[in-house]
Every structure is written in structure tokens, then in C-alpha cells.
Motif scaffolding. Structure first.
Motif, PDB file in Angstrom:
ATOM      1  N   UNK A   1       0.828  -1.184   0.000  1.00  0.00           N
ATOM      2  CA  UNK A   1       0.000   0.000   0.000  1.00  0.00           C
ATOM      3  C   UNK A   1       0.870   1.243   0.000  1.00  0.00           C
ATOM      4  N   UNK A   2       0.227   2.386  -0.263  1.00  0.00           N
ATOM      5  CA  UNK A   2       0.971   3.643  -0.314  1.00  0.00           C
ATOM      6  C   UNK A   2       1.629   3.951   1.025  1.00  0.00           C
ATOM      7  N   UNK A   3       0.913   3.743   2.125  1.00  0.00           N
ATOM      8  CA  UNK A   3       1.494   4.038   3.440  1.00  0.00           C
ATOM      9  C   UNK A   3       2.668   3.105   3.731  1.00  0.00           C
ATOM     10  N   UNK A   4       2.587   1.850   3.288  1.00  0.00           N
ATOM     11  CA  UNK A   4       3.708   0.926   3.492  1.00  0.00           C
ATOM     12  C   UNK A   4       4.920   1.354   2.677  1.00  0.00           C
ATOM     13  N   UNK A   5       4.670   1.821   1.464  1.00  0.00           N
ATOM     14  CA  UNK A   5       5.768   2.274   0.616  1.00  0.00           C
ATOM     15  C   UNK A   5       6.456   3.504   1.229  1.00  0.00           C
TER      16      UNK A   5
ATOM     17  N   UNK B   1      -2.051   6.920   4.108  1.00  0.00           N
ATOM     18  CA  UNK B   1      -3.265   6.200   4.506  1.00  0.00           C
ATOM     19  C   UNK B   1      -4.483   6.736   3.771  1.00  0.00           C
ATOM     20  N   UNK B   2      -4.528   8.054   3.552  1.00  0.00           N
ATOM     21  CA  UNK B   2      -5.654   8.635   2.800  1.00  0.00           C
ATOM     22  C   UNK B   2      -5.656   8.159   1.355  1.00  0.00           C
ATOM     23  N   UNK B   3      -4.469   8.053   0.753  1.00  0.00           N
ATOM     24  CA  UNK B   3      -4.392   7.554  -0.627  1.00  0.00           C
ATOM     25  C   UNK B   3      -4.937   6.133  -0.704  1.00  0.00           C
ATOM     26  N   UNK B   4      -4.534   5.275   0.237  1.00  0.00           N
ATOM     27  CA  UNK B   4      -5.041   3.899   0.250  1.00  0.00           C
ATOM     28  C   UNK B   4      -6.551   3.868   0.451  1.00  0.00           C
ATOM     29  N   UNK B   5      -7.052   4.725   1.335  1.00  0.00           N
ATOM     30  CA  UNK B   5      -8.480   4.747   1.619  1.00  0.00           C
ATOM     31  C   UNK B   5      -9.270   5.197   0.395  1.00  0.00           C
ATOM     32  N   UNK B   6      -8.804   6.264  -0.264  1.00  0.00           N
ATOM     33  CA  UNK B   6      -9.505   6.753  -1.451  1.00  0.00           C
ATOM     34  C   UNK B   6      -9.434   5.741  -2.591  1.00  0.00           C
TER      35      UNK B   6
ATOM     36  N   UNK C   1     -12.361   1.850  -5.921  1.00  0.00           N
ATOM     37  CA  UNK C   1     -12.551   0.487  -6.425  1.00  0.00           C
ATOM     38  C   UNK C   1     -13.931  -0.040  -6.058  1.00  0.00           C
ATOM     39  N   UNK C   2     -14.380   0.232  -4.829  1.00  0.00           N
ATOM     40  CA  UNK C   2     -15.711  -0.219  -4.421  1.00  0.00           C
ATOM     41  C   UNK C   2     -16.797   0.470  -5.238  1.00  0.00           C
ATOM     42  N   UNK C   3     -16.600   1.755  -5.520  1.00  0.00           N
ATOM     43  CA  UNK C   3     -17.589   2.481  -6.314  1.00  0.00           C
ATOM     44  C   UNK C   3     -17.660   1.919  -7.735  1.00  0.00           C
ATOM     45  N   UNK C   4     -16.473   1.645  -8.305  1.00  0.00           N
ATOM     46  CA  UNK C   4     -16.464   1.080  -9.661  1.00  0.00           C
ATOM     47  C   UNK C   4     -17.111  -0.301  -9.679  1.00  0.00           C
ATOM     48  N   UNK C   5     -16.866  -1.096  -8.618  1.00  0.00           N
ATOM     49  CA  UNK C   5     -17.483  -2.419  -8.548  1.00  0.00           C
ATOM     50  C   UNK C   5     -18.997  -2.315  -8.436  1.00  0.00           C
TER      51      UNK C   5
ATOM     52  N   UNK D   1      10.541   8.666 -12.991  1.00  0.00           N
ATOM     53  CA  UNK D   1       9.221   9.084 -12.516  1.00  0.00           C
ATOM     54  C   UNK D   1       9.330   9.503 -11.059  1.00  0.00           C
ATOM     55  N   UNK D   2       8.787  10.672 -10.721  1.00  0.00           N
ATOM     56  CA  UNK D   2       8.873  11.199  -9.360  1.00  0.00           C
ATOM     57  C   UNK D   2       8.122  10.301  -8.386  1.00  0.00           C
ATOM     58  N   UNK D   3       8.584  10.285  -7.137  1.00  0.00           N
ATOM     59  CA  UNK D   3       7.969   9.441  -6.111  1.00  0.00           C
ATOM     60  C   UNK D   3       6.528   9.838  -5.870  1.00  0.00           C
ATOM     61  N   UNK D   4       6.229  11.150  -5.975  1.00  0.00           N
ATOM     62  CA  UNK D   4       4.866  11.604  -5.672  1.00  0.00           C
ATOM     63  C   UNK D   4       3.908  11.432  -6.838  1.00  0.00           C
ATOM     64  N   UNK D   5       4.365  10.842  -7.946  1.00  0.00           N
ATOM     65  CA  UNK D   5       3.466  10.536  -9.056  1.00  0.00           C
ATOM     66  C   UNK D   5       2.797   9.205  -8.776  1.00  0.00           C
ATOM     67  N   UNK D   6       1.602   9.259  -8.165  1.00  0.00           N
ATOM     68  CA  UNK D   6       0.940   8.047  -7.695  1.00  0.00           C
ATOM     69  C   UNK D   6       0.038   7.412  -8.745  1.00  0.00           C
ATOM     70  N   UNK D   7      -0.186   8.099  -9.880  1.00  0.00           N
ATOM     71  CA  UNK D   7      -1.088   7.540 -10.888  1.00  0.00           C
ATOM     72  C   UNK D   7      -0.624   6.197 -11.401  1.00  0.00           C
ATOM     73  N   UNK D   8       0.683   6.068 -11.652  1.00  0.00           N
ATOM     74  CA  UNK D   8       1.227   4.812 -12.164  1.00  0.00           C
ATOM     75  C   UNK D   8       1.355   3.775 -11.070  1.00  0.00           C
ATOM     76  N   UNK D   9       2.001   4.130  -9.958  1.00  0.00           N
ATOM     77  CA  UNK D   9       2.333   3.131  -8.939  1.00  0.00           C
ATOM     78  C   UNK D   9       1.142   2.696  -8.115  1.00  0.00           C
ATOM     79  N   UNK D  10       0.187   3.602  -7.866  1.00  0.00           N
ATOM     80  CA  UNK D  10      -0.950   3.278  -7.003  1.00  0.00           C
ATOM     81  C   UNK D  10      -2.200   2.999  -7.803  1.00  0.00           C
ATOM     82  N   UNK D  11      -2.595   3.953  -8.657  1.00  0.00           N
ATOM     83  CA  UNK D  11      -3.882   3.843  -9.335  1.00  0.00           C
ATOM     84  C   UNK D  11      -3.901   2.767 -10.410  1.00  0.00           C
ATOM     85  N   UNK D  12      -2.750   2.400 -10.952  1.00  0.00           N
ATOM     86  CA  UNK D  12      -2.718   1.375 -12.004  1.00  0.00           C
ATOM     87  C   UNK D  12      -2.095   0.086 -11.457  1.00  0.00           C
ATOM     88  N   UNK D  13      -0.791   0.089 -11.249  1.00  0.00           N
ATOM     89  CA  UNK D  13      -0.113  -1.141 -10.816  1.00  0.00           C
ATOM     90  C   UNK D  13      -0.534  -1.549  -9.416  1.00  0.00           C
TER      91      UNK D  13
END
Length: 431
Positions: A34-38, A207-212, A217-221, A379-391
Motif C-alpha cells: 500500500x501507499x502508506x507501506x511504501x 493512509x488517505x491515498x489507500x483509503x480513497x 474500487x468499491x464504487x467502480x465495482x 518518474x517522481x515518487x509523488x506521481x501516484x497515478x502509475x504506482x498506485x492507481x494502475x499497478x
């Protein structure tokens, strides 16, 4: 981009069901990160390195200040203060967040213990020039405490560590007043409190990134489930209109039995029976529904993206949970948005295509563009679109995996896969 550059892992097998666990979990047996673990992993690495470097730089000062202290005492105090910091560096690179926090806690307690051990020979150490080494690096211990514990406990550590230097001076010297103790405490706590706040705020943001991400994902489901139910309602309504009502209308017109009417009635009854006993579940999507849902996710972002679906011979047996479809659709939509934001080339149009290959065992989605491309290492560390939202989404999806291949000037290929346990192996590479 040449499709040969796509990793062999997703396409070296004919299906999606034998994706190695290490691939699905990002190469770590502990599971998806998760983002907080990273963030905790990176903080552990930085804190361990900074503390180790500080120890090396302080060694000359420590030697000077401990020249009158028994050597055995020095050989105990210094490793207790800094010994866990190199361990924290190694653990942050290879272990999970729980062990990182445990080692960080040990490092924080070790530094606090060393501050107390120094008091045993305080009079000898304080005679050396310069401030006592154990009182200058309190921030290292506070940072380790911020990484290891909750804010309340880390704050208590900060108070205790910041109070020791002034209290020791007050006890050892008669000319130290309570005001001097307060000033010393405020100075130490103010600086360390800033570091504590930075770590706590970053962890809360992760933690907020993981929560959102989970909410999205739940909304899309939920949207996918609604679409599947509406599709089943429409199919059943069409069956009632085309089969049942037509049969009843023909029966009322003929006024008697006929071979054609009998055959039509039997066919309609078979269709109704199949609907009643079939294993179609509104919480699962068939091949057509899954493809339609992914197409809608892409075209909601941009209707100009070319979308192609390829079905294997046993695609009709696909049963995809709506939760999996929602996660896959969200990752695909984010990949499409990333391409639209970052892949543009000033002097030519960029072509974007999505290819979905469906089989009984799962599906593979390939999003391509021939745009600007990028260097993943840059890719910058704060670019979460690739690392969190996709992969990140795909790593958290059971049976899911994601891969991104790109080179500057050569475009980008994003491959997303999902495989169901017990399904077939008829999904091709889709390349």
C-alpha cells in the motif's frame, strides 16, 4: 513501440491462471504494498542512512568526549545508540512494513537508552569541548520513534528525549536554573517536533491515498454490478417479449395446436428454464458484459480511443466478479487518462488503442500509445497515478497483474491481466 519489449511474464504462457504469486504481489511474498507501506519503507531507508552517516561523522567527537570514560562503557554506549540504524537500512530494502516498524522502534529505544547510559559518566564527558554528542542527535531517535509508533507514543518519546539534556545539566551544575532547563527543552522539542510532524503527516497522507483508492474500487465495482443487473433485466425482458408473449399471441390467433406453435412453445420453455437454472449471477459478468464495461470505462475518459475486443473459443464461459471488473476498469481508465495527460507530442497526433482479449480463464487488456513515452526510473515518487492507481490496484486484485513498458520517444504499453482460479488457459497474448 515494438511489442517485443513487453515483458515476457504476461505473455509467455497461453493463459492468465498461472501468474506467479511474486509477480502479482510486486515481487514480495508479503503481498501487495500500500501507499502508506511504501512511504514507511522509504522513511526507514532515509532515517537509517542519515543516522548511520551521523554516527560516522560524530565518531571523532565521541572519541574526544570519551577519552576519560572506560573503553568498555564506550563500546557499549555507542552501539546501543546507533547499532540498529544500519539494520533499519537493510530491513527497509528487503522486509515488510511490520518488521521495519519493529526495527525502527528498537532504534528509537536504543538511542534513548544511550542517552541514559551517558549520564553514568556525565561529569567526564561534559569536560570535553562542545555539546555532548548524545544530546545533539536526538532528532534521529525521534524520527525512528515517529516511524515505529502512533503519534501519541512518539510524542511521549519526544518529550522524554528532549527533557533529558536540560534535566542532566540542572542536576549536575548548581548555576543552571529552571528557566535554563525550560529553554533547553523548548529548543530541543521544537526542532524534533518539526521532524515528527513531517513523518506523521506523510504517513497520514499515504493512509488517505489507500483509503480513497479502496473507495474508488468499491464504487467502480458497484457501478459494474448495477450494469450487470440491468443487462440481465433487459435480457429477461426481451425473452418475455420475444418468446412468451409471441407464443401466447400466436396461440390466441391460431385457436389450436400446430407443429410450429408447439415447437415455438417448447423453445420458449427451454429458454425460460435455462434462465431459471443457469449459473448466471448478477454479481458476475459474462464476456460481453465485461468487454462492454471496459469499453464504457475507456470511452468515458475519451471516446476517440480505439477499442478492440478479441474472444477466444471458450470466451462464453467467462465469469468475472463485478469487483474484479471494477478494479480493472478503474486501472484502465487511469492508464487512459495518463496517456492523455502526458503522452502528447507537439508535432504529430498520438494514436491510442485498447485491445481486450477474452477467454474462459480471464482476460488481458493492452493499452498502447505511440506518444512521448517516459523513463520509468525518472518518474517522481509523488506521481501516484502509475504506482498506485494502475499497478497498485492490479497487485491488490486477486488473480490480477499489471505491467508498464515505455521508453522516451517510443510510446507506452500498459498490460493489465486478470485470471480466475479454475478457468481455462485459452487466452492468447493479445499482443
Amino acid at each position: 513501440m515494438n511489442t517485443a519489449s513487453v515483458p515476457a511474464a504476461p505473455s509467455s504462457r497461453p493463459g492468465l491462471l498461472r501468474i506467479p504469486h511474486a509477480v502479482r504481489s510486486g515481487g514480495r511474498a508479503a503481498g501487495p504494498e500500500h501507499a502508506v507501506d511504501r512511504l514507511e519503507r522509504r522513511f526507514g531507508l532515509v532515517i537509517g542512512l542519515v543516522g548511520t552517516i551521523a554516527c560516522v561523522m560524530e565518531l571523532p567527537e565521541i572519541i574526544v568526549q570519551h577519552r576519560s570514560v572506560p573503553l568498555v562503557w564506550t563500546l557499549v554506549t555507542v552501539p546501543v545508540a546507533f547499532g540498529m540504524l544500519p539494520v533499519l537500512v537493510v530491513v527497509s530494502m528487503v522486509a515488510g512494513p511490520r518488521l521495519i516498524r519493529q526495527v525502527a522502534g528498537a532504534a528509537a529505544l536504543g538511542y534513548l537508552t544511550a542517552m541514559m547510559l551517558v549520564q553514568a559518566h556525565y561529569s567526564e564527558i561534559v569536560e570535553a569541548p562542545g555539546p555532548i554528542w548524545a544530546h545533539r542527535l536526538i532528532a534521529v531517535g525521534v524520527l525512528a520513534a515517529a516511524l515505529a509508533w502512533r503519534p501519541l507514543l512518539a510524542g511521549a518519546y519526544l518529550v522524554a528525549a528532549s527533557a533529558i539534556p536540560g534535566t542532566a545539566l540542572y542536576v549536575m551544575f548548581d548555576d543552571i536554573t529552571p528557566l535554563n532547563v525550560v529553554e533547553n527543552f523548548v529548543r530541543q522539542a521544537g526542532l524534533c517536533g518539526l521532524f515528527l510532524w513531517c513523518v506523521m503527516y506523510a504517513r497520514a497522507a499515504g493512509a488517505r491515498v489507500d483509503r480513497e483508492s479502496a473507495i474508488a474500487s468499491e464504487r467502480a465495482a458497484a457501478i459494474a454490478g448495477t450494469a450487470a443487473r440491468e443487462r440481465e433485466r433487459a435480457r429477461f425482458a426481451a425473452l418475455i417479449h420475444d418468446g412468451v408473449l409471441s407464443t401466447l399471441l400466436d396461440a390466441s390467433r391460431t385457436g389450436g395446436a400446430s407443429p410450429i406453435l408447439r415447437a415455438q412453445a417448447e423453445r420458449t420453455l427451454d429458454q425460460l428454464d435455462a434462465t431459471r437454472v443457469s449459473d448466471i449471477d448478477p454479481d458476475y459478468l459474462d464476456a460481453d458484459s465485461a468487454v462492454g464495461f471496459l469499453r464504457a470505462a475507456v470511452h468515458d475518459v475519451n471516446a476517440g480511443v480505439a477499442f478492440t475486443a478479441c474472444r477466444g473459443g471458450r470466451a462464453g464461459y467467462l465469469r468475472m466478479p463485478v469487483e474484479a471488473a471494477g478494479t480493472l476498469a478503474a486501472a484502465l481508465a487511469e492508464a487512459t487518462r495518463n496517456s492523455l495527460r502526458h503522452a502528447g507530442v507537439p508535432d504529430r497526433p498520438v494514436r491510442r488503442t485498447v485491445t481486450v482479449t477474452v477467454g474462459a480463464g480471464g482476460l488481458r487488456v493492452v493499452m498502447r500509445d505511440n506518444g512521448l513515452g517516459f523513463d520509468r526510473e525518472a518518474v517522481a515518487v509523488d506521481r501516484l497515478g502509475l504506482s498506485v492507481s494502475i499497478l497498485g490496484r492490479m497487485r491488490q486484485l486477486p488473480g490480477g497483474a499489471g505491467f508498464v513498458e515505455s521508453e522516451p520517444g517510443e510510446g507506452t504499453v500498459v498490460t493489465l491481466m486478470w485470471g480466475s482460479a479454475g478457468g481455462g488457459d485459452d487466452v492468447g497474448s493479445g499482443q
